[in-house]
Design an enzyme around this catalytic site. Structure first.
Site, mmCIF file in Angstrom:
data_model
loop_
_atom_site.group_PDB
_atom_site.id
_atom_site.type_symbol
_atom_site.label_atom_id
_atom_site.label_comp_id
_atom_site.label_asym_id
_atom_site.label_seq_id
_atom_site.Cartn_x
_atom_site.Cartn_y
_atom_site.Cartn_z
ATOM 1 N N CYS A 1 0.873 -1.175 0.000
ATOM 2 C CA CYS A 1 0.000 0.000 0.000
ATOM 3 C C CYS A 1 0.905 1.219 0.000
ATOM 4 O O CYS A 1 1.664 1.427 0.957
ATOM 5 C CB CYS A 1 -0.910 -0.009 1.221
ATOM 6 S SG CYS A 1 -1.908 1.494 1.399
ATOM 7 N N HIS B 1 -3.635 -3.169 -10.578
ATOM 8 C CA HIS B 1 -4.439 -1.975 -10.837
ATOM 9 C C HIS B 1 -4.917 -1.932 -12.282
ATOM 10 O O HIS B 1 -4.111 -2.013 -13.213
ATOM 11 C CB HIS B 1 -3.639 -0.702 -10.552
ATOM 12 C CG HIS B 1 -3.549 -0.372 -9.106
ATOM 13 N ND1 HIS B 1 -4.565 0.262 -8.423
ATOM 14 C CD2 HIS B 1 -2.576 -0.607 -8.192
ATOM 15 C CE1 HIS B 1 -4.210 0.404 -7.156
ATOM 16 N NE2 HIS B 1 -3.005 -0.118 -6.988
ATOM 17 N N GLU C 1 -10.990 0.726 -4.216
ATOM 18 C CA GLU C 1 -9.969 -0.184 -3.697
ATOM 19 C C GLU C 1 -10.515 -1.564 -3.371
ATOM 20 O O GLU C 1 -11.515 -1.698 -2.655
ATOM 21 C CB GLU C 1 -9.300 0.400 -2.448
ATOM 22 C CG GLU C 1 -8.268 1.469 -2.756
ATOM 23 C CD GLU C 1 -7.282 1.660 -1.609
ATOM 24 O OE1 GLU C 1 -6.712 0.653 -1.136
ATOM 25 O OE2 GLU C 1 -7.104 2.808 -1.199
ATOM 26 N N CYS D 1 -4.967 6.405 -3.066
ATOM 27 C CA CYS D 1 -4.384 5.066 -3.163
ATOM 28 C C CYS D 1 -3.016 5.224 -3.807
ATOM 29 O O CYS D 1 -2.925 5.550 -4.994
ATOM 30 C CB CYS D 1 -5.269 4.133 -3.985
ATOM 31 S SG CYS D 1 -4.514 2.519 -4.284
ATOM 32 N N GLY E 1 -2.178 2.944 -6.722
ATOM 33 C CA GLY E 1 -3.008 3.360 -7.850
ATOM 34 C C GLY E 1 -2.497 4.633 -8.498
ATOM 35 O O GLY E 1 -2.515 4.787 -9.728
#
Length: 270
Positions: free
Chosen positions: A74, A148, A198, A208, A211
């Site tokens: 993350c 993604h 998400e 994100c 992302g």
């Protein structure tokens, strides 16, 4: 049992952080889900735990989505993790390293901002034409630590991100684990505006980090946008993605720079 924690946010992506260097915590997915519940718990997009490293880094990062499931990486969480872990040391380090399932991450500190190096992107796919909520969309795909899908749109503000994002997240093209879903609009000033649905949160988040990186790198492939690319997220902040393009859709030295802020410290009864 009481859980000591810090609440942090990175560009609006919020997290509960805990010190588990002694490995005394063994939280179940149900406990993590309850902690992250915004009505009955502390409330967060995910939980991050500091644990001992195995391969020579300073720490190990464990990241759990708000549904209690563990994820590989993350980006916004990694920046918060770095600032939280640095606070556990006797002095602020110049560089902090930590292990993740996506590889070893390095963090550097500059006032309120943290810069992390991202794992090498992989699994780039050619754009595919998919039917999403009755619309045929050109869908791009890149794994920047987690998978993604990215769709470039003309009006991201008026997009039904919950409906389109859920449909894309569960699309058979990304079975069985699914994907995160991103919708990006290039602006005249060169900044991307991004909204993200998400996986694991199962909804739109204010930011994100992985992302942001995926959208920026795919934007470079589409438009030759130079490094760094600024990406404005739903929380209002603009994050910076640096990179070196090595040809044929490959990248190295990918970095993500943005804020990582403490909100409060607390104790939570388990």
């Amino acid at each position: 049992m009481e859980l000591s924690f810090s609440k942090m946010n990175g560009a609006g992506n919020d997290f509960v952080l805990v010190d588990n260097r002694d490995l005394s915590l063994a939280l179940s997915p149900e406990q993590i889900e309850h902690i992250c519940d915004r009505h009955r718990g502390i409330g967060a997009d995910g939980l991050l735990a500091v644990e001992p490293a195995h391969d020579g880094a300073d720490f190990r990062m464990r990241y759990y989505n708000s549904d209690g499931g563990e994820a590989e990486m993350c980006g916004n969480g990694a920046r918060c993790f770095a600032r939280f872990a640095a606070r556990l040391l006797p002095a602020m380090p110049g560089v902090l390293s930590f292990e993740t399932p996506a590889g070893i991450i390095l963090a550097r500190f500059d006032s309120a901002n943290v810069t992390i190096n991202m794992s090498t992107p992989k699994d780039l796919r050619p754009p595919s034409r998919l039917l999403i909520e009755g619309n045929e969309l050109d869908v791009h795909f890149l794994n920047t630590g987690v998978p993604h899908a990215v769709v470039f749109v003309e009006d991201v503000e008026n997009l039904d991100v919950r409906a389109w994002g859920s449909a894309l997240r569960w699309h058979e093209s990304f079975a069985p684990k699914g994907t995160n879903a991103n919708f990006a609009q290039p602006m005249p000033d060169g900044v991307l505006v991004l909204r993200t649905y998400e996986r694991g949160v199962e909804g739109e988040t204010l930011a994100c980090g992985t992302g942001v990186c995926a959208a920026a790198l795919l934007h470079h492939l589409k438009s030759s946008a130079p490094s760094p690319v600024g990406v404005r997220v739903r929380g209002g902040e603009t994050l910076a993605v640096g990179f070196t393009a090595t040809g044929e859709g490959a990248f190295n030295e990918v970095t993500l720079t943005g804020p990582a802020d403490f909100v409060f410290d607390g104790v939570y009864p388990l």
